[in-house]
Design a protein around this motif. Structure first.
Motif, short mmCIF file in Angstrom:
data_model
loop_
_atom_site.label_atom_id
_atom_site.label_comp_id
_atom_site.label_asym_id
_atom_site.label_seq_id
_atom_site.Cartn_x
_atom_site.Cartn_y
_atom_site.Cartn_z
N GLY A 45 0.79 -1.22 0.00
CA GLY A 45 0.00 0.00 0.00
C GLY A 45 0.82 1.26 0.00
N ILE A 46 2.07 1.16 -0.47
CA ILE A 46 2.98 2.30 -0.47
C ILE A 46 3.39 2.61 -1.91
CG2 ILE A 46 5.27 3.08 0.29
CD1 ILE A 46 4.91 1.44 2.80
N ALA A 47 3.46 3.88 -2.23
CA ALA A 47 3.84 4.30 -3.59
C ALA A 47 5.32 4.04 -3.83
CB ALA A 47 3.53 5.78 -3.78
N VAL A 48 5.67 3.85 -5.09
CA VAL A 48 7.06 3.66 -5.51
C VAL A 48 7.51 4.87 -6.32
CG1 VAL A 48 8.62 2.28 -6.93
CG2 VAL A 48 6.89 1.14 -5.51
N ILE A 49 8.62 5.47 -5.90
CA ILE A 49 9.19 6.61 -6.62
C ILE A 49 10.52 6.20 -7.22
CG2 ILE A 49 9.97 9.00 -6.48
CD1 ILE A 49 8.28 9.38 -4.02
N THR A 50 10.72 6.48 -8.50
CA THR A 50 12.02 6.27 -9.14
C THR A 50 12.38 7.53 -9.92
OG1 THR A 50 11.36 5.48 -11.36
CG2 THR A 50 11.24 3.88 -9.54
N GLY A 51 13.54 7.46 -10.55
CA GLY A 51 13.95 8.55 -11.42
C GLY A 51 13.23 8.56 -12.75
N GLY A 52 12.35 7.59 -12.98
CA GLY A 52 11.50 7.59 -14.15
C GLY A 52 12.15 7.14 -15.44
N GLY A 53 13.43 6.77 -15.37
CA GLY A 53 14.14 6.39 -16.58
C GLY A 53 14.06 4.90 -16.88
N PRO A 54 14.98 4.41 -17.74
CA PRO A 54 15.00 3.00 -18.10
C PRO A 54 15.71 2.16 -17.04
CG PRO A 54 16.70 4.18 -19.29
CD PRO A 54 15.95 5.22 -18.50
N GLY A 55 15.99 0.90 -17.36
CA GLY A 55 16.77 0.04 -16.49
C GLY A 55 16.06 -0.31 -15.20
N ALA A 56 16.79 -0.22 -14.08
CA ALA A 56 16.23 -0.58 -12.78
C ALA A 56 15.05 0.31 -12.41
CB ALA A 56 17.32 -0.49 -11.71
N MET A 57 15.09 1.57 -12.84
CA MET A 57 13.98 2.48 -12.57
C MET A 57 12.71 1.99 -13.26
SD MET A 57 15.97 6.13 -12.93
CE MET A 57 16.96 5.62 -14.35
N GLU A 58 12.83 1.66 -14.52
CA GLU A 58 11.69 1.13 -15.27
C GLU A 58 11.14 -0.13 -14.62
OE1 GLU A 58 11.84 0.48 -19.77
OE2 GLU A 58 11.86 -1.59 -19.00
N ALA A 59 12.04 -1.01 -14.17
CA ALA A 59 11.62 -2.27 -13.56
C ALA A 59 10.81 -2.04 -12.30
CB ALA A 59 12.84 -3.13 -13.26
N ALA A 60 11.27 -1.13 -11.44
CA ALA A 60 10.54 -0.86 -10.19
C ALA A 60 9.19 -0.23 -10.49
CB ALA A 60 11.37 0.06 -9.30
N ASN A 61 9.14 0.69 -11.47
CA ASN A 61 7.86 1.28 -11.87
C ASN A 61 6.93 0.22 -12.45
OD1 ASN A 61 9.58 4.23 -12.86
ND2 ASN A 61 8.03 4.14 -11.26
N LYS A 62 7.47 -0.69 -13.22
CA LYS A 62 6.66 -1.75 -13.81
C LYS A 62 6.05 -2.63 -12.73
CE LYS A 62 6.84 -5.76 -16.90
NZ LYS A 62 7.71 -6.71 -17.62
N GLY A 63 6.88 -3.04 -11.75
CA GLY A 63 6.38 -3.88 -10.66
C GLY A 63 5.26 -3.21 -9.89
N ALA A 64 5.44 -1.92 -9.61
CA ALA A 64 4.41 -1.18 -8.87
C ALA A 64 3.14 -1.03 -9.69
CB ALA A 64 4.94 0.20 -8.48
N CYS A 65 3.29 -0.72 -10.96
CA CYS A 65 2.14 -0.50 -11.84
C CYS A 65 1.33 -1.78 -12.01
CB CYS A 65 2.63 0.02 -13.18
SG CYS A 65 1.32 0.42 -14.36
N GLU A 66 2.01 -2.89 -12.27
CA GLU A 66 1.31 -4.16 -12.49
C GLU A 66 0.65 -4.68 -11.22
OE1 GLU A 66 4.17 -6.76 -14.35
OE2 GLU A 66 3.44 -6.17 -16.35
N ALA A 67 1.16 -4.23 -10.05
CA ALA A 67 0.55 -4.64 -8.79
C ALA A 67 -0.61 -3.73 -8.41
CB ALA A 67 1.60 -4.63 -7.68
N GLY A 68 -0.90 -2.73 -9.24
CA GLY A 68 -2.01 -1.83 -8.96
C GLY A 68 -1.66 -0.72 -8.01
N GLY A 69 -0.36 -0.49 -7.77
CA GLY A 69 0.06 0.58 -6.87
C GLY A 69 0.30 1.88 -7.60
N VAL A 70 0.76 2.87 -6.85
CA VAL A 70 1.06 4.18 -7.43
C VAL A 70 2.51 4.18 -7.89
CG1 VAL A 70 1.14 6.65 -7.03
CG2 VAL A 70 -0.61 5.28 -5.91
N SER A 71 2.73 4.38 -9.16
CA SER A 71 4.06 4.33 -9.78
C SER A 71 4.46 5.73 -10.19
CB SER A 71 4.02 3.40 -11.01
OG SER A 71 5.26 3.39 -11.67
N VAL A 72 5.47 6.28 -9.50
CA VAL A 72 5.86 7.68 -9.68
C VAL A 72 7.24 7.74 -10.34
CG1 VAL A 72 6.30 9.88 -8.52
CG2 VAL A 72 4.58 8.29 -7.60
N GLY A 73 7.39 8.67 -11.28
CA GLY A 73 8.69 8.89 -11.92
C GLY A 73 9.06 10.36 -11.87
N LEU A 74 10.24 10.65 -11.34
CA LEU A 74 10.75 12.02 -11.30
C LEU A 74 11.91 12.09 -12.30
CD1 LEU A 74 10.81 12.60 -7.42
CD2 LEU A 74 8.94 12.95 -9.04
#
Length: 262
Positions: free
Chosen positions: A107-136
């Motif tokens: 139930g916690i949002a994920v923030i990344t730098g919004g770019g490719p690589g590991a950032m993309e992966a963390a955003n993908k995991g959060a998004c597919e789990a139905g969470g809030v996926s944030v990119g800065l």
């Protein structure tokens, strides 16, 4: 059902070269102009400095206003840092994806730098789990914009404005192997905790083989030199277990009064 972020898909189709400059898309020849940070920090032209920097302050102010306004209602969030060069078929990518998913499931949002690589992966995991996926995101000469798994994204011109958002709206940091940018973000967070500029939050490094030599250097060289205290090393935790890493940051967020998002 996994969510798809169609708003950012067009960035994958931008011609080369292409990049973002704040809210502006630059393509082909227009993508070759210098970055905003370079204009700000390069003071060799004194006349230019005198005539343009006072106006540039307004642009900097607007980045802070937009960041604060966008993220004020975000709720509990964890930042995940890591290399933009992490390959999609690598174990590191899978780790980042799993970390993003587990944080979102808590139930916690994920923030990344919004770019490719590991950032993309963390955003993908959060998004597919139905969470809030944030990119800065940040204006860079070799990146074209936010990855397609970002649901809530802000593109910044200035690194310092972007860093403020990471620190202000995160209750913890998980740091995967990365390069200069990841090291910069790691030591920025550690320094702010050490100097009590922020309330203490957990900083967890994932990857003993990768990060272990750095911590040994800090322990055997930097501490021995007297440049930091032995207790300063306690600000950083190291593990290979992503379940442990997520548990540390999630438990800390909950213990500090941040309830899981609905």
């Amino acid at each position: 059902m996994p969510r798809q972020n169609s708003q950012a898909r067009h960035f994958d189709e931008l011609p080369d070269p292409a990049r973002r400059k704040g809210s502006v898309v630059l393509r082909r020849e227009q993508a070759n102009i210098p970055q905003s940070d370079r204009y700000l920090l390069d003071s060799r032209n004194n006349e230019d400095f005198t005539h343009t920097d006072p106006w540039r302050v307004l642009r900097i102010q607007s980045e802070f206003v937009e960041g604060f306004g966008t993220l004020a209602g975000l709720g509990p969030a964890i930042s995940v840092f890591g290399s933009a060069r992490t390959k999609r078929d690598s174990a590191r990518y899978t780790q980042a994806e799993d970390i993003g998913r587990m944080i979102a499931e808590a139930g916690i949002a994920v923030i990344t730098g919004g770019g490719p690589g590991a950032m993309e992966a963390a955003n993908k995991g959060a998004c597919e789990a139905g969470g809030v996926s944030v990119g800065l995101g940040i204006e860079l000469p070799f990146e074209t914009g936010l990855n397609k798994w970002v649901d809530l994204g802000i593109n910044f011109r200035y690194f310092f404005a972007r860093k403020t958002m990471f620190v202000k709206y995160s209750q913890g940091f998980i740091v995967l192997p990365g390069g200069y940018g990841t090291l910069d973000e790691l030591f920025e967070a550690v320094t702010l905790v050490q100097t009590e500029k922020v309330t203490g939050f957990p900083i967890v490094l994932v990857g003993i083989d990768y990060w272990g030599p750095l911590l040994e250097w800090l322990r055997n060289t930097v501490v021995e030199e007297g440049a930091i205290s032995p207790s300063d090393l306690d600000l950083i935790q190291l593990t290979d277990d992503i379940d442990e890493a997520v548990r540390i940051v999630v438990d800390s967020a909950h213990s500090n009064g941040f309830a899981a998002a609905d």
